[in-house]
Design an enzyme around this catalytic site. Structure first.
Site, PDB file in Angstrom:
ATOM      1  N   ASP A  57      33.115 -11.221   1.163  1.00 32.83           N
ATOM      2  CA  ASP A  57      32.363 -11.328  -0.094  1.00 32.83           C
ATOM      3  C   ASP A  57      33.330 -11.486  -1.264  1.00 32.83           C
ATOM      4  O   ASP A  57      33.037 -12.184  -2.235  1.00 32.83           O
ATOM      5  CB  ASP A  57      31.502 -10.068  -0.293  1.00 32.83           C
ATOM      6  CG  ASP A  57      30.307 -10.303  -1.202  1.00 32.83           C
ATOM      7  OD1 ASP A  57      30.251 -11.363  -1.845  1.00 32.83           O
ATOM      8  OD2 ASP A  57      29.431  -9.424  -1.279  1.00 32.83           O
ATOM      9  N   CYS A  67      29.033 -14.204  -5.274  1.00 34.42           N
ATOM     10  CA  CYS A  67      28.431 -15.188  -4.370  1.00 34.42           C
ATOM     11  C   CYS A  67      28.418 -16.547  -5.055  1.00 34.42           C
ATOM     12  O   CYS A  67      27.901 -16.672  -6.155  1.00 34.42           O
ATOM     13  CB  CYS A  67      27.010 -14.780  -3.991  1.00 34.42           C
ATOM     14  SG  CYS A  67      26.208 -16.042  -2.976  1.00 34.42           S
TER      15      CYS A  67
HETATM   16  P1  HMG Z   1      22.428 -27.465   5.505  1.00 32.89           P
HETATM   17  O1  HMG Z   1      23.174 -28.451   4.646  1.00 32.89           O
HETATM   18  O2  HMG Z   1      20.982 -27.269   5.217  1.00 32.89           O
HETATM   19  O3  HMG Z   1      22.501 -27.719   7.063  1.00 32.89           O
HETATM   20  O4  HMG Z   1      23.199 -26.078   5.402  1.00 32.89           O
HETATM   21  P2  HMG Z   1      23.182 -28.773   7.988  1.00 32.89           P
HETATM   22  O5  HMG Z   1      22.798 -28.363   9.360  1.00 32.89           O
HETATM   23  O6  HMG Z   1      22.852 -30.152   7.508  1.00 32.89           O
HETATM   24  O7  HMG Z   1      24.749 -28.532   7.807  1.00 32.89           O
HETATM   25  C1  HMG Z   1      25.534 -29.048   6.749  1.00 32.89           C
HETATM   26  C2  HMG Z   1      26.942 -29.295   7.236  1.00 32.89           C
HETATM   27  O8  HMG Z   1      27.542 -28.073   7.651  1.00 32.89           O
HETATM   28  C3  HMG Z   1      27.001 -30.198   8.459  1.00 32.89           C
HETATM   29  O9  HMG Z   1      28.262 -30.845   8.404  1.00 32.89           O
HETATM   30  C4  HMG Z   1      27.018 -29.205   9.612  1.00 32.89           C
HETATM   31  O10 HMG Z   1      27.614 -29.737  10.757  1.00 32.89           O
HETATM   32  C5  HMG Z   1      27.863 -28.089   9.045  1.00 32.89           C
HETATM   33  P3  HMG Z   1      28.375 -32.355   7.876  1.00 32.89           P
HETATM   34  O11 HMG Z   1      27.553 -33.159   8.823  1.00 32.89           O
HETATM   35  O12 HMG Z   1      27.808 -32.359   6.487  1.00 32.89           O
HETATM   36  O13 HMG Z   1      29.844 -32.630   7.940  1.00 32.89           O
HETATM   37  N1  HMG Z   1      27.543 -26.763   9.572  1.00 32.89           N
HETATM   38  C6  HMG Z   1      28.475 -25.853   9.906  1.00 32.89           C
HETATM   39  N2  HMG Z   1      29.815 -25.896   9.900  1.00 32.89           N
HETATM   40  C7  HMG Z   1      30.463 -24.786  10.297  1.00 32.89           C
HETATM   41  N3  HMG Z   1      29.849 -23.655  10.680  1.00 32.89           N
HETATM   42  C8  HMG Z   1      28.501 -23.568  10.690  1.00 32.89           C
HETATM   43  C9  HMG Z   1      27.771 -24.708  10.300  1.00 32.89           C
HETATM   44  N4  HMG Z   1      26.445 -24.958  10.179  1.00 32.89           N
HETATM   45  C10 HMG Z   1      26.327 -26.211   9.742  1.00 32.89           C
HETATM   46  N5  HMG Z   1      27.921 -22.437  11.058  1.00 32.89           N
HETATM   47  C11 HMG Z   1      23.795 -23.846   6.134  1.00 32.89           C
HETATM   48  C12 HMG Z   1      22.689 -24.887   6.023  1.00 32.89           C
HETATM   49  C13 HMG Z   1      23.170 -22.556   6.571  1.00 32.89           C
HETATM   50  C14 HMG Z   1      24.818 -24.330   7.167  1.00 32.89           C
HETATM   51  C15 HMG Z   1      24.457 -23.714   4.737  1.00 32.89           C
HETATM   52  O14 HMG Z   1      23.459 -23.494   3.809  1.00 32.89           O
HETATM   53  C16 HMG Z   1      25.458 -22.602   4.675  1.00 32.89           C
HETATM   54  O15 HMG Z   1      26.481 -22.618   5.348  1.00 32.89           O
HETATM   55  N6  HMG Z   1      25.192 -21.615   3.828  1.00 32.89           N
HETATM   56  C17 HMG Z   1      26.057 -20.441   3.693  1.00 32.89           C
HETATM   57  C18 HMG Z   1      26.118 -20.018   2.263  1.00 32.89           C
HETATM   58  C19 HMG Z   1      27.010 -18.828   2.151  1.00 32.89           C
HETATM   59  O16 HMG Z   1      27.869 -18.576   2.976  1.00 32.89           O
HETATM   60  N7  HMG Z   1      26.808 -18.065   1.059  1.00 32.89           N
HETATM   61  C20 HMG Z   1      27.596 -16.897   0.795  1.00 32.89           C
HETATM   62  C21 HMG Z   1      27.332 -15.779   1.747  1.00 32.89           C
HETATM   63  S1  HMG Z   1      25.817 -14.913   1.433  1.00 32.89           S
HETATM   64  C22 HMG Z   1      26.215 -13.783   0.178  1.00 32.89           C
HETATM   65  O17 HMG Z   1      27.286 -13.829  -0.380  1.00 32.89           O
HETATM   66  C23 HMG Z   1      25.243 -12.680  -0.140  1.00 32.89           C
HETATM   67  C24 HMG Z   1      25.637 -11.343   0.489  1.00 32.89           C
HETATM   68  O18 HMG Z   1      26.920 -10.939   0.062  1.00 32.89           O
HETATM   69  C25 HMG Z   1      24.606 -10.248   0.104  1.00 32.89           C
HETATM   70  C26 HMG Z   1      24.330 -10.177  -1.387  1.00 32.89           C
HETATM   71  O19 HMG Z   1      25.275 -10.015  -2.181  1.00 32.89           O
HETATM   72  O20 HMG Z   1      23.161 -10.304  -1.738  1.00 32.89           O
HETATM   73  C27 HMG Z   1      25.663 -11.426   2.029  1.00 32.89           C
HETATM   74 MG    MG Z   2      27.373  -9.935  -1.772  1.00 33.01          MG
END
Ligand code: HMG
Ligand code: MG
Length: 284
Positions: A14, A238
């Site tokens: 984070d 985030c």
């Molecule tokens: P998308 O664009 O809807 O889905 O993303 P997609 O399937 O089209 O994937 C996009 C690209 O990512 C594709 O590659 C996939 O192959 C690749 P491209 O064809 O464009 O080259 N891909 C991946 N690559 C590596 N590992 C994977 C993966 N999955 C797809 N696992 C998706 C949907 C869920 C992937 C995207 O929205 C995403 O990765 N989101 C993560 C966002 C994130 O990490 N945010 C921060 C963490 S959450 C947070 O901080 C809150 C928390 O702290 C709690 C709080 O504070 O409230 C937890």
């Molecule tokens: Mg957080």
């Protein structure tokens, strides 16, 4: 006997995910190794997410491959989908986390889908994790307010927390993603949530926008929660929540836990080494 409270260190994930400048892989590894030496039982080391979405976590596999693993520490990672889980398994993570939101606006911004769709996406993740004997933590973001939708109704938090527990998460970490919480709004949330959910199945994940996160930990302790997330040096935020600052600084969280008469088992002197690494990032 002193009651133990667990501090779940999320700084390497984070904290680092929101750094604009690339943090070298060796620095990430050094930070995790320093935290391992300080005695944390759980360290969220990285995320197996799309590098398009969070470029800073693109070296997740290299980080996991090179840290000095301490057997007593559980090294965790975020996995938003099956692909993420498969990578986390290959990297030898001890546990993973799925993450959903209690508000539609943040769900779309962070995961590019609705809340219900995100839960559907977690189903195969839960199945494979169960088959592999891997514990899965659940995050629920925006439990107080959403940067897009405004205040979050406690009823929505109850609904999605129960869903995450039903699908098999061992615990749900309640994210005050933008640090909007006050003791009043958190009290109102607990009034609804704790009628349905055991406080020991919950963790507090409070970002410290207005310096109130320590008070929220204090209130949560009063309500029976015994696990809190914190970020060494208060690093982070985030990338998909505009204005989100870091999680509560680990040292401040530990001070609050100790002041309330609970034990945490962290070596405060050893923590300084990890803090120095974070201070070096801020200065860079
Ligand atoms: P998308 O664009 O809807 O889905 O993303 P997609 O399937 O089209 O994937 C996009 C690209 O990512 C594709 O590659 C996939 O192959 C690749 P491209 O064809 O464009 O080259 N891909 C991946 N690559 C590596 N590992 C994977 C993966 N999955 C797809 N696992 C998706 C949907 C869920 C992937 C995207 O929205 C995403 O990765 N989101 C993560 C966002 C994130 O990490 N945010 C921060 C963490 S959450 C947070 O901080 C809150 C928390 O702290 C709690 C709080 O504070 O409230 C937890
Ligand atoms: Mg957080």
């Amino acid at each position: 006997m002193t009651v133990h409270v667990t501090l779940f260190e999320v700084g390497p994930r984070d904290g680092l995910q929101n750094q604009g400048a690339w943090v070298p892989t060796e620095t990430k590894i050094a930070l995790i190794d320093a935290l391992s030496a300080a005695g944390f039982a759980s360290i969220e080391a990285t995320s197996f997410v799309s590098p398009r979405w969070v470029p800073q976590m693109a070296d997740a596999a290299q980080v996991m491959a090179s840290i000095r693993r301490v057997p007593a520490v559980r090294y965790a990672a975020l996995t938003p989908n099956l692909r993420g889980l498969e990578a986390a398994l290959a990297a030898g993570c001890d546990e993973v986390a799925v993450f959903a939101a209690a508000s539609e606006g943040f769900s779309h911004a962070n995961l590019n889908c609705s809340i219900a769709e995100s839960l559907d996406r977690f189903a195969p993740v839960m199945d494979l994790a169960r088959a592999q004997g891997l514990p899965v933590r659940g995050y629920l973001s925006t439990v107080i307010a959403c940067p897009f939708d405004g205040p979050t109704p406690p009823e929505a938090v109850r609904r999605w927390t129960e869903r995450l527990l039903e699908i098999g998460c061992y615990e749900v970490s309640l994210g005050d993603t933008i640090g909007a919480g006050t003791t009043g709004t958190l009290e109102a949330l607990f009034a609804t949530l704790l009628q349905h959910v055991d406080p020991l199945a919950l963790a507090g994940h409070f970002h410290d926008t207005s310096g109130r996160a320590a008070d929220l930990i204090g209130l949560s302790l009063d309500h029976g929660l015994r696990c809190f997330d914190a970020s060494v040096g208060g690093l982070g935020g985030c990338p998909y929540a505009p204005g989100a600052p870091g999680n509560i600084d680990t040292r401040r969280a530990l001070d609050m836990i100790a002041r309330r008469g609970f034990s945490h088992g962290i070596d405060m002197e050893a923590l300084r080494k990890a803090e120095a690494i974070v201070a070096g990032l801020a200065a860079a």
